[in-house]
Enzyme design. Structure first.
Site, PDB file in Angstrom:
ATOM      1  N   LYS A   1       0.832  -1.210   0.000  1.00 29.68           N
ATOM      2  CA  LYS A   1       0.000   0.000   0.000  1.00 29.68           C
ATOM      3  C   LYS A   1       0.866   1.260   0.000  1.00 29.68           C
ATOM      4  O   LYS A   1       0.621   2.198  -0.744  1.00 29.68           O
ATOM      5  CB  LYS A   1      -0.935   0.016   1.228  1.00 29.68           C
TER       6      LYS A   1
ATOM      7  N   ARG B   1      -9.448   0.204  10.289  1.00 28.41           N
ATOM      8  CA  ARG B   1      -8.923  -1.140  10.535  1.00 28.41           C
ATOM      9  C   ARG B   1      -9.949  -2.038  11.195  1.00 28.41           C
ATOM     10  O   ARG B   1      -9.661  -3.195  11.455  1.00 28.41           O
ATOM     11  CB  ARG B   1      -7.700  -1.034  11.440  1.00 28.41           C
TER      12      ARG B   1
ATOM     13  N   ARG C   1      12.057  -6.460   4.773  1.00 27.85           N
ATOM     14  CA  ARG C   1      11.726  -5.072   4.404  1.00 27.85           C
ATOM     15  C   ARG C   1      12.623  -4.043   5.076  1.00 27.85           C
ATOM     16  O   ARG C   1      12.929  -4.135   6.256  1.00 27.85           O
ATOM     17  CB  ARG C   1      10.265  -4.827   4.782  1.00 27.85           C
TER      18      ARG C   1
ATOM     19  N   ARG D   1      11.610  -1.744  10.528  1.00 25.06           N
ATOM     20  CA  ARG D   1      10.587  -1.456  11.534  1.00 25.06           C
ATOM     21  C   ARG D   1      10.667  -2.480  12.654  1.00 25.06           C
ATOM     22  O   ARG D   1      10.728  -3.682  12.386  1.00 25.06           O
ATOM     23  CB  ARG D   1       9.205  -1.506  10.888  1.00 25.06           C
TER      24      ARG D   1
ATOM     25  N   ARG E   1      -0.009  -9.185  13.989  1.00 27.43           N
ATOM     26  CA  ARG E   1      -0.590  -8.166  13.090  1.00 27.43           C
ATOM     27  C   ARG E   1      -1.448  -8.823  12.007  1.00 27.43           C
ATOM     28  O   ARG E   1      -2.492  -8.309  11.639  1.00 27.43           O
ATOM     29  CB  ARG E   1       0.536  -7.320  12.461  1.00 27.43           C
TER      30      ARG E   1
HETATM   31  P1  AMP Z   1       0.907   0.151   9.805  1.00 26.53           P
HETATM   32  O1  AMP Z   1       2.071   1.054   9.499  1.00 26.53           O
HETATM   33  O2  AMP Z   1      -0.344   0.519   9.052  1.00 26.53           O
HETATM   34  O3  AMP Z   1       1.270  -1.309   9.650  1.00 26.53           O
HETATM   35  O4  AMP Z   1       0.553   0.386  11.339  1.00 26.53           O
HETATM   36  C1  AMP Z   1       1.490   0.155  12.365  1.00 26.53           C
HETATM   37  C2  AMP Z   1       0.786   0.026  13.702  1.00 26.53           C
HETATM   38  O5  AMP Z   1       0.102   1.246  14.013  1.00 26.53           O
HETATM   39  C3  AMP Z   1      -0.297  -1.046  13.787  1.00 26.53           C
HETATM   40  O6  AMP Z   1       0.240  -2.333  14.040  1.00 26.53           O
HETATM   41  C4  AMP Z   1      -1.150  -0.523  14.947  1.00 26.53           C
HETATM   42  O7  AMP Z   1      -0.507  -0.748  16.186  1.00 26.53           O
HETATM   43  C5  AMP Z   1      -1.126   0.984  14.695  1.00 26.53           C
HETATM   44  N1  AMP Z   1      -2.232   1.427  13.817  1.00 26.53           N
HETATM   45  C6  AMP Z   1      -2.125   1.916  12.549  1.00 26.53           C
HETATM   46  N2  AMP Z   1      -3.318   2.247  12.057  1.00 26.53           N
HETATM   47  C7  AMP Z   1      -4.220   1.956  13.020  1.00 26.53           C
HETATM   48  C8  AMP Z   1      -5.631   2.050  13.106  1.00 26.53           C
HETATM   49  N3  AMP Z   1      -6.384   2.501  12.093  1.00 26.53           N
HETATM   50  N4  AMP Z   1      -6.240   1.683  14.272  1.00 26.53           N
HETATM   51  C9  AMP Z   1      -5.519   1.239  15.328  1.00 26.53           C
HETATM   52  N5  AMP Z   1      -4.166   1.093  15.297  1.00 26.53           N
HETATM   53  C10 AMP Z   1      -3.515   1.452  14.162  1.00 26.53           C
END
Ligand code: AMP
Length: 235
Positions: A34, A109, A148, A181, A192
């Site tokens: 994405k 989410r 990554r 990360r 996740r």
């Molecule tokens: P991402 O970079 O989208 O993989 O997000 C990294 C982390 O941020 C996730 O594993 C969650 O802990 C938190 N996070 C991101 N977006 C959300 C969301 N919409 N709702 C709740 N937690 C989020």
């Protein structure tokens, strides 16, 4: 009613002609690509890219009780509270960068977030019109995420095997260091992915029922994925 109120508000503020034409979500599991596609879409369509993950990582760096709390949640792979992400998304949607349109990445989410988002956007007379689902099998996600590397300020991603940088751990464009990360490790990644299947995947049928879901095969090359997605952004 909310749509009518939104339209009147926009008319009164002289913005009647400025309804954003692209109001989209990039929906898919971690590692689906994405972020990579968002860079291309932003460049080609002039819309903003709002990634809740990026915004939360910035908050996690702050030396404050909220920063510490968010950092702990991120490193466990669990979700932060719905109210926090809804607040940051609503605030950012009003920014100048999102004037022509927006794509949300990592949000919503779960169903609560999706319903709150709908409520907010309908109130603005700007309902979502494009949800792109990135379809990728879990074993490919694990492979992609384990290798990554990220250039933080641009969002460019590399992979140890499939897309290595020219110089080890260094961004090709700026020469700045790349990072891994902390939540891209096997234990947290597995959590996740579980959360994605339990809480986020139900959004696929939620948006399908609304008639705005477009699915793309995100296991193809990034170039081909971009070609397939662009069709939906041009409509
Ligand atoms: P991402 O970079 O989208 O993989 O997000 C990294 C982390 O941020 C996730 O594993 C969650 O802990 C938190 N996070 C991101 N977006 C959300 C969301 N919409 N709702 C709740 N937690 C989020």
């Amino acid at each position: 009613m909310a749509t009518f109120v939104g339209a009147v508000k926009r008319y009164l503020s002289g913005e009647a002609e400025q309804r954003r034409s692209i109001r989209s979500i990039l929906l898919g599991p971690p590692g689906a690509g994405k972020g990579t596609q968002a860079i291309n879409l932003k460049e080609n369509f002039g819309i903003c890219h709002l990634s809740t993950g990026d915004m939360l990582r910035a908050i996690a760096k702050e030396d404050s009780p909220l920063g510490k709390k968010v950092a702990n949640t991120l490193s466990s792979g669990e979700l932060v509270t719905d109210s926090l992400v809804i607040e940051i998304i609503e605030a950012n949607l009003q920014s100048e960068a999102c004037k022509l349109g927006f794509m949300l990445d990592g949000f919503p989410r779960n169903l609560v977030q999706a319903e709150k988002l709908d409520e907010y956007l309908v109130g603005q007379d700007e309902p979502l019109n494009n949800v792109v689902e990135f379809k990728v099998k879990d074993d490919i996600l694990v492979e992609r995420i384990s290798g990554r590397m990220i250039h933080q300020s641009s969002g460019r991603t590399y992979h140890e095997v499939f897309a290595p940088p020219k110089v080890e751990m260094t961004d090709d464009v700026t020469g700045e260091p790349l990072m891994k990360r902390p939540d891209d490790n096997p234990t947290v990644l597995s959590r996740r992915l579980d959360i994605y299947h339990e809480q986020t995947a139900p959004l696929i049928s939620f948006y399908e029922k609304k008639g705005i879901l477009r699915s793309v095969d995100a296991m193809q090359s990034p170039e081909k994925v971009f070609e397939d997605i662009s069709v939906h952004f041009k409509q």
